[in-house]
Design a protein around this motif. Structure first.
Motif, PDB file in Angstrom:
ATOM      1  N   ARG A 128     -25.403  37.183  42.477  1.00 54.84           N
ATOM      2  CA  ARG A 128     -24.979  36.926  43.326  1.00 54.84           C
ATOM      3  C   ARG A 128     -24.803  35.396  43.092  1.00 54.84           C
ATOM      4  N   GLY A 129     -23.638  34.664  43.547  1.00 52.19           N
ATOM      5  CA  GLY A 129     -22.910  33.281  44.004  1.00 52.19           C
ATOM      6  C   GLY A 129     -22.623  33.282  42.109  1.00 52.19           C
ATOM      7  N   ALA A 130     -22.758  33.709  41.535  1.00 52.55           N
ATOM      8  CA  ALA A 130     -22.296  33.402  40.383  1.00 52.55           C
ATOM      9  C   ALA A 130     -21.717  33.736  39.064  1.00 52.55           C
ATOM     10  N   GLY A 131     -20.662  32.956  38.381  1.00 53.55           N
ATOM     11  CA  GLY A 131     -19.236  33.993  37.921  1.00 53.55           C
ATOM     12  C   GLY A 131     -18.770  34.662  39.204  1.00 53.55           C
ATOM     13  N   ALA A 132     -17.831  35.716  38.466  1.00 53.33           N
ATOM     14  CA  ALA A 132     -17.271  35.921  39.554  1.00 53.33           C
ATOM     15  C   ALA A 132     -18.145  37.117  40.685  1.00 53.33           C
ATOM     16  N   SER A 133     -19.141  36.860  41.131  1.00 51.59           N
ATOM     17  CA  SER A 133     -19.455  37.509  42.129  1.00 51.59           C
ATOM     18  C   SER A 133     -19.906  36.483  43.196  1.00 51.59           C
ATOM     19  N   PRO A 134     -19.521  36.389  44.551  1.00 55.67           N
ATOM     20  CA  PRO A 134     -19.324  35.592  45.748  1.00 55.67           C
ATOM     21  C   PRO A 134     -20.757  35.682  46.045  1.00 55.67           C
ATOM     22  N   GLY A 135     -21.243  34.653  46.532  1.00 57.30           N
ATOM     23  CA  GLY A 135     -22.760  34.887  47.728  1.00 57.30           C
ATOM     24  C   GLY A 135     -23.217  32.918  47.131  1.00 57.30           C
ATOM     25  N   VAL A 136     -24.974  33.202  47.348  1.00 52.15           N
ATOM     26  CA  VAL A 136     -25.591  31.963  47.445  1.00 52.15           C
ATOM     27  C   VAL A 136     -26.383  32.727  46.346  1.00 52.15           C
ATOM     28  N   ILE A 137     -26.036  31.123  45.746  1.00 53.65           N
ATOM     29  CA  ILE A 137     -27.381  32.032  44.319  1.00 53.65           C
ATOM     30  C   ILE A 137     -29.067  31.549  44.771  1.00 53.65           C
TER      31      ILE A 137
ATOM     32  N   TYR B  26     -24.981  33.940  34.086  1.00 56.93           N
ATOM     33  CA  TYR B  26     -24.392  32.865  33.358  1.00 56.93           C
ATOM     34  C   TYR B  26     -22.801  32.955  33.333  1.00 56.93           C
ATOM     35  N   ALA B  27     -22.107  34.047  33.607  1.00 56.19           N
ATOM     36  CA  ALA B  27     -20.555  34.638  33.561  1.00 56.19           C
ATOM     37  C   ALA B  27     -20.587  35.000  32.971  1.00 56.19           C
ATOM     38  N   LYS B  28     -20.225  36.504  32.971  1.00 57.31           N
ATOM     39  CA  LYS B  28     -19.675  36.965  32.340  1.00 57.31           C
ATOM     40  C   LYS B  28     -18.536  36.612  31.671  1.00 57.31           C
ATOM     41  N   GLY B  29     -18.020  35.841  31.849  1.00 54.89           N
ATOM     42  CA  GLY B  29     -16.391  36.109  31.517  1.00 54.89           C
ATOM     43  C   GLY B  29     -16.811  34.738  30.690  1.00 54.89           C
ATOM     44  N   LEU B  30     -17.619  33.553  30.132  1.00 51.74           N
ATOM     45  CA  LEU B  30     -18.234  32.419  29.658  1.00 51.74           C
ATOM     46  C   LEU B  30     -18.758  33.655  28.568  1.00 51.74           C
ATOM     47  N   SER B  31     -17.889  33.164  27.210  1.00 50.25           N
ATOM     48  CA  SER B  31     -17.913  33.220  25.724  1.00 50.25           C
ATOM     49  C   SER B  31     -19.131  32.886  25.316  1.00 50.25           C
ATOM     50  N   PHE B  32     -19.835  33.484  24.672  1.00 48.51           N
ATOM     51  CA  PHE B  32     -21.419  32.381  23.888  1.00 48.51           C
ATOM     52  C   PHE B  32     -21.050  31.932  22.988  1.00 48.51           C
TER      53      PHE B  32
ATOM     54  N   THR C 242     -22.868  25.088  36.777  1.00 49.13           N
ATOM     55  CA  THR C 242     -21.595  25.103  35.557  1.00 49.13           C
ATOM     56  C   THR C 242     -21.213  26.179  35.819  1.00 49.13           C
ATOM     57  N   VAL C 243     -21.545  27.838  36.334  1.00 53.23           N
ATOM     58  CA  VAL C 243     -20.696  28.665  36.099  1.00 53.23           C
ATOM     59  C   VAL C 243     -20.545  29.281  37.669  1.00 53.23           C
ATOM     60  N   GLN C 244     -21.152  28.219  38.275  1.00 54.47           N
ATOM     61  CA  GLN C 244     -21.390  29.716  39.956  1.00 54.47           C
ATOM     62  C   GLN C 244     -20.577  29.975  40.657  1.00 54.47           C
ATOM     63  N   HIS C 245     -19.875  30.548  41.049  1.00 53.87           N
ATOM     64  CA  HIS C 245     -19.117  31.322  41.526  1.00 53.87           C
ATOM     65  C   HIS C 245     -18.300  30.352  42.619  1.00 53.87           C
ATOM     66  N   GLY C 246     -17.482  30.477  42.377  1.00 51.61           N
ATOM     67  CA  GLY C 246     -16.236  29.084  43.804  1.00 51.61           C
ATOM     68  C   GLY C 246     -15.925  27.916  42.832  1.00 51.61           C
TER      69      GLY C 246
ATOM     70  N   THR D   3     -14.695  31.970  36.779  1.00 54.55           N
ATOM     71  CA  THR D   3     -15.800  32.219  38.769  1.00 54.55           C
ATOM     72  C   THR D   3     -15.133  31.784  39.652  1.00 54.55           C
ATOM     73  N   GLY D   4     -14.433  33.172  39.573  1.00 57.96           N
ATOM     74  CA  GLY D   4     -13.505  33.032  40.693  1.00 57.96           C
ATOM     75  C   GLY D   4     -12.075  32.445  40.807  1.00 57.96           C
ATOM     76  N   SER D   5     -10.705  33.281  41.931  1.00 55.57           N
ATOM     77  CA  SER D   5      -9.871  32.456  41.884  1.00 55.57           C
ATOM     78  C   SER D   5      -9.537  31.318  43.353  1.00 55.57           C
ATOM     79  N   ALA D   6     -11.018  31.211  44.139  1.00 55.16           N
ATOM     80  CA  ALA D   6     -10.659  29.866  44.734  1.00 55.16           C
ATOM     81  C   ALA D   6     -12.005  29.259  44.463  1.00 55.16           C
ATOM     82  N   THR D   7     -10.919  27.984  44.436  1.00 48.87           N
ATOM     83  CA  THR D   7     -11.811  26.328  44.375  1.00 48.87           C
ATOM     84  C   THR D   7     -12.446  26.297  45.118  1.00 48.87           C
TER      85      THR D   7
END
Length: 570
Positions: A95-104, A39-45, A192-196, A212-216
């Motif tokens: 993996r693959g969500a928020g700030a963590s890369p990879g495949v969800i 759920y992306a640790k950087g997204l506030s409740f 909605t909070v996928q890495h990338g 969700t990471g610096s890359a778009t």
């Protein structure tokens, strides 16, 4: 406290997950409270789930007191309420969500292995005392059952707060009928909070960093980095290796467990908490059952106190009184939506008076058999309609129903199959239905159960009279017009029903809907009409030519259809 953002945790295949670490500013070794999820640790409740936050703030102000709430995130602990008591809080983006890369790939063996490695990482840091506890709601609870099966050496205890366990029976197929919840949930809360997502995603409200990471990435690149969750569920209609790979191995769940469930969580989690408590091999395990919304009591003083007493005992070695905690702690529900706390020595409650109420299709009644069974009768309903109701006469004294329920029905169908939706309802003397704030839906009935008739085969080893367990591996279609004996699991409930009230069993061919206006939550796509988002409306799973059928219930004589109620003496 000291806050470290996006701390790297390298996994065995080289993917680097990212974690936020909240720890005391005094040097030392502390127990760790860990969560891992999508759920992306950087997204506030407050930003991600505003309607849920506002409801909690209005109804449970104690959940917000004693904290600045700037570090609040969905379904995980507030570090401001834990770090001052000597805990380290670690939040890992899966993996693959928020700030963590990879495949969800939600709940996959790869995710479970990642979780194992995160536990071991946290248990060996210089600020760790070597004891890691897992705590969180829903996703953050479900995956605890899974990683506990791998037995990470530094895992010391788990708090499964409203967490399903069996991926098939609890989550994706109710009685063999597919729920479309996961299709909608994936698109509303995970992608909605996928890495990338980068600039297209949310920002951390504290640091301003992209959550969700610096890359778009492009939509094509994002799609390539996520599994097709709904498609995978649709492709596996039986309880096969796909589902078992995403479910616990119960004889390997040996860590101390506090399983906290919600009476109103019928579509998801309720079965996992109660069945998980029964099946876990842990020598030290406790069950707690409450009401209210899915998230509120976890953050309220009631939940935080319960969690700290459990973790204080198993992670910090403190005398919290937990050594004297009875195995079962219940919040007994009343028709006015109040609760009375009570402790019990087991689940189901040992003094339960299992009561069979026999269906009579002649007058649509429920009643205890006092001698000869009623005369044979039958009633037919259209599966697309409201079904048929069997009514118990008004109670002459208050009757508490607490525990798992079940039904034995003798059924014939006009087609080669039938989906049965069972609803236990309670009506007041004026004829108004008693419904409750469920985990999500504001008008949740007393109890529900489901079964696809072709999935009627029972697991003889696991089944009990009060808990039929189906194999869901060998479907056998019906011969139209022939009568079949079906045992239906109805999920546990708790209600003290006053004198003058009526108990009703409704048998129908589609999802229950309440007559009151629908509710809404910002994180859910569909209106809440009684079953929340846990609907069974996929025409691929329920083709009209089979399930828009006529179903006949047979009662009396050799077809003693009945409802089994767990009546608890005062």
């Amino acid at each position: 406290m000291i806050v470290e953002w996006d701390v790297p945790i390298e996994t065995d295949d080289g993917v680097v997950l990212r974690a936020d670490v909240f720890r005391p500013d005094t040097p030392g070794r502390y127990p760790v409270v860990l969560t891992y999820g999508p759920y992306a640790k950087g997204l506030s409740f407050q930003e991600g789930y505003p309607s849920a936050w506002n409801k909690m703030a209005a109804e449970h102000p104690d959940a917000l007191e004693g904290s600045s709430n700037v570090y609040q995130a969905w379904e995980v602990v507030d570090p401001e309420k834990w770090v001052p008591d000597g805990y380290v809080c670690v939040r890992v983006d899966s993996r693959g969500a928020g700030a963590s890369p990879g495949v969800i790939d939600c709940f996959s063996p790869r995710e479970t292995r990642d979780y194992y490695e995160c536990v071991e990482w946290a248990g060996t840091q210089e600020w760790s005392n070597g004891k890691v506890g897992l705590n969180g709601i829903s996703y953050f609870a479900m995956n605890q059952w899974h990683v506990a099966s791998l037995q990470p050496p530094h895992l010391a205890a788990i708090i499964v707060w409203e967490g399903a366990a069996d991926w098939y029976r609890d989550a994706t197929h109710h009685g063999g009928i597919r729920t479309t919840f996961w299709d909608n949930w994936y698109g509303m809360q995970v992608t909605t909070v996928q890495h990338g997502l980068g600039e297209n995603g949310p920002r951390n409200p504290v640091t301003g960093a992209l959550a969700t990471g610096s890359a778009t990435l492009t939509e094509e690149e994002l799609a390539a980095n996520r599994a097709d969750l709904g498609g995978s569920i649709q492709a596996h209609p039986l309880d096969d290796a796909y589902h078992r790979d995403r479910s616990p191995v119960w004889d390997r769940v040996t860590v101390p467990v506090l399983s906290a469930g919600n009476w109103g969580g019928q579509g998801l989690h309720l079965r996992g908490n109660t069945y998980g408590y029964l099946r876990a091999a842990s020598e030290h395990k406790w069950l707690e059952m409450h009401g209210d919304t899915h998230w509120s009591l976890f953050y309220a003083d009631y939940g935080v106190d319960l969690q700290k007493r459990f973790f204080g005992h198993f992670l910090a070695g403190q005398d919290t009184g937990w050594a004297k905690q009875p195995p079962v702690q219940l919040q007994v529900r009343h028709v006015d939506a109040t609760f009375t706390p009570r402790f019990e020595e087991g689940w189901p409650i040992p003094r339960t008076r299992w009561t069979r109420l026999f269906l009579d299709a002649a007058d649509l009644s429920l009643g205890e058999s006092l001698g000869e069974p009623s005369a044979p009768a039958q009633v037919t309903y259209e599966a697309t309609g409201r079904g048929v109701q069997f009514e118990l006469p008004a109670l002459t004294e208050e009757t508490e129903i607490t525990g798992p329920l079940a039904a034995k029905l003798f059924v014939s169908s006009s087609t080669s199959d039938a989906d049965l939706f069972l609803v236990v309802r309670v009506f007041d003397p004026a004829g108004e239905e008693v419904a409750f704030q469920g985990a999500l839906d504001p008008h949740t009935p007393v109890a529900q159960g489901w079964l696809r008739a072709s999935h009627r085969e029972l697991d003889a080893e696991l089944s009990q009279p009060w808990l039929p367990v189906h194999t869901h591996t060998n479907p056998e279609l019906l011969v139209p017009g022939e009568i079949y004996e079906l045992d239906v699991e109805i999920l546990p409930t708790c209600l003290a029903v006053p004198a003058g009230y009526r108990i009703v069993l409704e048998v129908r061919g589609r999802d229950y809907e309440h007559d009151k206006p629908a509710g809404h939550l910002s994180n859910l796509r569909n209106p809440l009409k009684g079953c929340g988002p846990f609907l069974h409306d996929d025409p691929r799973d329920r083709p009209a030519e089979v399930f828009h059928n006529e179903v006949t219930l047979h009662t009396g004589g050799d077809h003693a259809s009945h409802l089994l109620l767990p009546v608890v003496p005062a």
